[in-house]
Design an enzyme around this catalytic site. Structure first.
Site, mmCIF file in Angstrom:
data_model
loop_
_atom_site.group_PDB
_atom_site.id
_atom_site.type_symbol
_atom_site.label_atom_id
_atom_site.label_comp_id
_atom_site.label_asym_id
_atom_site.label_seq_id
_atom_site.Cartn_x
_atom_site.Cartn_y
_atom_site.Cartn_z
ATOM 1 N N HIS A 10 13.829 -21.162 -61.403
ATOM 2 C CA HIS A 10 15.133 -21.768 -61.126
ATOM 3 C C HIS A 10 15.222 -23.074 -61.917
ATOM 4 O O HIS A 10 14.288 -23.889 -61.917
ATOM 5 C CB HIS A 10 15.243 -22.022 -59.618
ATOM 6 C CG HIS A 10 16.438 -22.822 -59.249
ATOM 7 N ND1 HIS A 10 17.675 -22.625 -59.821
ATOM 8 C CD2 HIS A 10 16.591 -23.856 -58.365
ATOM 9 C CE1 HIS A 10 18.534 -23.480 -59.308
ATOM 10 N NE2 HIS A 10 17.902 -24.241 -58.432
ATOM 11 N N CYS A 50 20.412 -21.420 -54.203
ATOM 12 C CA CYS A 50 19.773 -21.249 -55.521
ATOM 13 C C CYS A 50 18.754 -20.111 -55.538
ATOM 14 O O CYS A 50 18.326 -19.674 -56.602
ATOM 15 C CB CYS A 50 19.118 -22.549 -55.960
ATOM 16 S SG CYS A 50 20.256 -23.926 -55.965
ATOM 17 N N ASN A 100 21.791 -27.224 -63.305
ATOM 18 C CA ASN A 100 21.436 -26.339 -62.194
ATOM 19 C C ASN A 100 22.663 -25.490 -61.822
ATOM 20 O O ASN A 100 23.638 -26.018 -61.299
ATOM 21 C CB ASN A 100 20.974 -27.199 -61.011
ATOM 22 C CG ASN A 100 20.585 -26.376 -59.794
ATOM 23 O OD1 ASN A 100 20.887 -25.197 -59.703
ATOM 24 N ND2 ASN A 100 19.916 -27.017 -58.851
HETATM 25 C C1 COA Z 1 18.064 -36.312 -57.665
HETATM 26 C C2 COA Z 1 16.827 -36.856 -58.348
HETATM 27 C C3 COA Z 1 16.907 -36.569 -59.847
HETATM 28 C C4 COA Z 1 16.807 -38.359 -58.159
HETATM 29 O O1 COA Z 1 15.631 -38.883 -58.753
HETATM 30 P P1 COA Z 1 14.733 -39.900 -57.948
HETATM 31 O O2 COA Z 1 13.621 -40.278 -58.828
HETATM 32 O O3 COA Z 1 14.403 -39.272 -56.616
HETATM 33 O O4 COA Z 1 15.717 -41.101 -57.791
HETATM 34 P P2 COA Z 1 16.117 -41.934 -56.485
HETATM 35 O O5 COA Z 1 17.104 -41.148 -55.663
HETATM 36 O O6 COA Z 1 14.878 -42.446 -55.815
HETATM 37 O O7 COA Z 1 16.846 -43.137 -57.146
HETATM 38 C C5 COA Z 1 16.163 -44.047 -58.005
HETATM 39 C C6 COA Z 1 17.176 -45.044 -58.506
HETATM 40 O O8 COA Z 1 18.047 -44.404 -59.459
HETATM 41 C C7 COA Z 1 19.406 -44.587 -59.060
HETATM 42 N N1 COA Z 1 20.174 -43.421 -59.458
HETATM 43 C C8 COA Z 1 20.431 -42.295 -58.724
HETATM 44 N N2 COA Z 1 21.192 -41.462 -59.450
HETATM 45 C C9 COA Z 1 21.405 -42.048 -60.637
HETATM 46 C C10 COA Z 1 22.118 -41.671 -61.776
HETATM 47 N N3 COA Z 1 22.760 -40.510 -61.876
HETATM 48 N N4 COA Z 1 22.127 -42.516 -62.839
HETATM 49 C C11 COA Z 1 21.483 -43.695 -62.790
HETATM 50 N N5 COA Z 1 20.797 -44.119 -61.712
HETATM 51 C C12 COA Z 1 20.767 -43.297 -60.646
HETATM 52 C C13 COA Z 1 19.336 -44.770 -57.558
HETATM 53 O O9 COA Z 1 20.479 -45.449 -57.082
HETATM 54 C C14 COA Z 1 18.083 -45.578 -57.424
HETATM 55 O O10 COA Z 1 18.376 -46.925 -57.746
HETATM 56 P P3 COA Z 1 17.680 -48.151 -56.934
HETATM 57 O O11 COA Z 1 16.191 -47.964 -57.176
HETATM 58 O O12 COA Z 1 18.278 -49.334 -57.561
HETATM 59 O O13 COA Z 1 18.063 -47.915 -55.512
HETATM 60 C C15 COA Z 1 15.516 -36.248 -57.757
HETATM 61 O O14 COA Z 1 15.333 -36.689 -56.447
HETATM 62 C C16 COA Z 1 15.537 -34.749 -57.758
HETATM 63 O O15 COA Z 1 15.565 -34.115 -58.802
HETATM 64 N N6 COA Z 1 15.464 -34.115 -56.572
HETATM 65 C C17 COA Z 1 15.526 -32.665 -56.483
HETATM 66 C C18 COA Z 1 16.955 -32.258 -56.639
HETATM 67 C C19 COA Z 1 17.129 -30.800 -56.855
HETATM 68 O O16 COA Z 1 16.462 -30.206 -57.656
HETATM 69 N N7 COA Z 1 18.099 -30.249 -56.120
HETATM 70 C C20 COA Z 1 18.478 -28.882 -56.241
HETATM 71 C C21 COA Z 1 17.468 -27.988 -55.634
HETATM 72 S S1 COA Z 1 17.997 -26.364 -55.724
#
Ligand code: COA
Length: 322
Positions: free
Chosen positions: A249, A111, A279
């Protein structure tokens, strides 16, 4: 001599996939995705990466009002190339049917690819080696998504953004690129080439899907986003008051909001289009920059900052005078 972006271009794929479309194929919901990421839809393409890069190149060449045969270098930033070889940049050169043979190559900084590309172009132009460079960020991420992995599949989209960069008396002021290598498996795309020969040990071959530790990447992104913005301002003896726009980004609205809060920067200065495209990795910054440019908001002499982070874990920031 400075390296100046004289035009920006875009290619948005033809297929729109909304959060509601994703609800039909995986256990997710629109509200969760919007709340956690700000993304409402993304674009997926039936074209490959080089074809999208080519469409974006045609757009930027037309807007730059240059003869395509004046281009003396093509760089494509991508982590989703059509082939190991030839590169997407080679393919773009072929599709453009240029009259002369020019160098063309891909770079992979995920990215952060477009910012890494800017640093390379800046060095080439400032040294006088090249005069007119086509830099494209193009990604076909939908093909490396596991649609059973809802934590990842909701985040990404396809697309291609581009720039024509030429020698000028103003342009890129400063670019910083870096890599935090100790966390390099937090965001990973394995290659699925069969690792089996008559002479070596056979190894397990994983599918080529994006794998991510979301929380680890989130922590990294917020930290380097703020750090990069502070650093570029300090290195150039500026304040955020001097900056007209910041083009970040487009990974996650919460990451952008974190920086706004930490640095107390006017929200209006941040360009955000991730709600519409998700993204798009290396295409993300040039697509957002082109949107800003197309809205006619950029004026001669404006100072703007481009900032990105991604797999590697890479990060980078560039300060430009428009
Ligand atoms: C991916 C992201 C949105 C997940 O959000 P989060 O708040 O960390 O969520 P978690 O992974 O802790 O999951 C929280 C809950 O939501 C659930 N969940 C995950 N994806 C889900 C989805 N698409 N829809 C619904 N629920 C979802 C998980 O299973 C978890 O459930 P649980 O509490 O019952 O176990 C976040 O971590 C993020 O944005 N990270 C950076 C990613 C990024 O920018 N990557 C590219 C960089 S270039």
């Amino acid at each position: 001599m400075k390296a100046k972006i004289i035009a920006t271009g875009s290619y948005y794929p033809e297929i729109t996939v909304t959060n509601h479309d994703l609800e039909k194929i995986m256990s997710t919901n629109h509200d969760w995705i919007v709340q956690r990421t700000g993304i409402e839809q993304r674009k997926f393409s039936n074209h490959n990466t080089s074809q999208m890069a080519y469409y974006s190149a045609v757009d930027v060449i037309e807007k730059a009002k240059i003869d395509k045969n004046d281009i003396d270098l093509i760089i494509v930033a991508t982590f989703t190339p059509d082939h190991f070889s030839p590169s997407c940049a080679n393919e773009v050169a072929k599709k453009l049917e240029l009259k002369k043979d020019i160098p063309s190559f891909d770079i992979n900084a995920a990215c952060t690819g477009f910012i890494y590309g800017l640093k390379i172009v800046q060095a080439f132009i400032e040294s006088g080696m090249y005069q007119t460079v086509l830099l494209v960020g193009s990604e076909n991420i939908s093909k490396v998504l596991d649609f059973d992995d809802r934590g990842v599949a909701i985040l990404f989209g396809d697309g291609a953004g581009s720039a024509i960069i030429q020698a000028s008396d103003r342009g890129i002021i400063d670019t910083v690129i870096a890599n935090k290598a100790d966390k390099n498996k937090a965001l990973l795309v394995p290659n699925n080439v069969k690792i089996e020969t008559p002479f070596t040990h056979n190894r397990y071959c994983e599918p080529a899907y994006v794998q991510m530790n979301g929380q680890e990447v989130f922590k990294f992104a917020t930290t380097v986003f703020v750090k990069s913005l502070k650093e570029i301002i300090k290195r150039n003896n500026l304040t955020f008051e001097d900056i007209e726009y910041i083009v970040p980004h487009q990974a996650n609205l919460r990451i952008i909001e974190f920086a706004i809060k930490m640095l107390k920067i006017d929200r209006e200065k941040f360009v955000v289009n991730l709600d519409k495209v998700g993204n798009t990795s290396a295409a993300s910054v040039p697509l957002a920059l082109d949107e800003l440019n197309e809205q006619g908001k950029l004026k001669k002499g404006d100072k703007i900052i481009l900032v990105a982070f991604g797999s590697g874990l890479t990060y980078g920031v560039s300060l430009l005078e428009w």
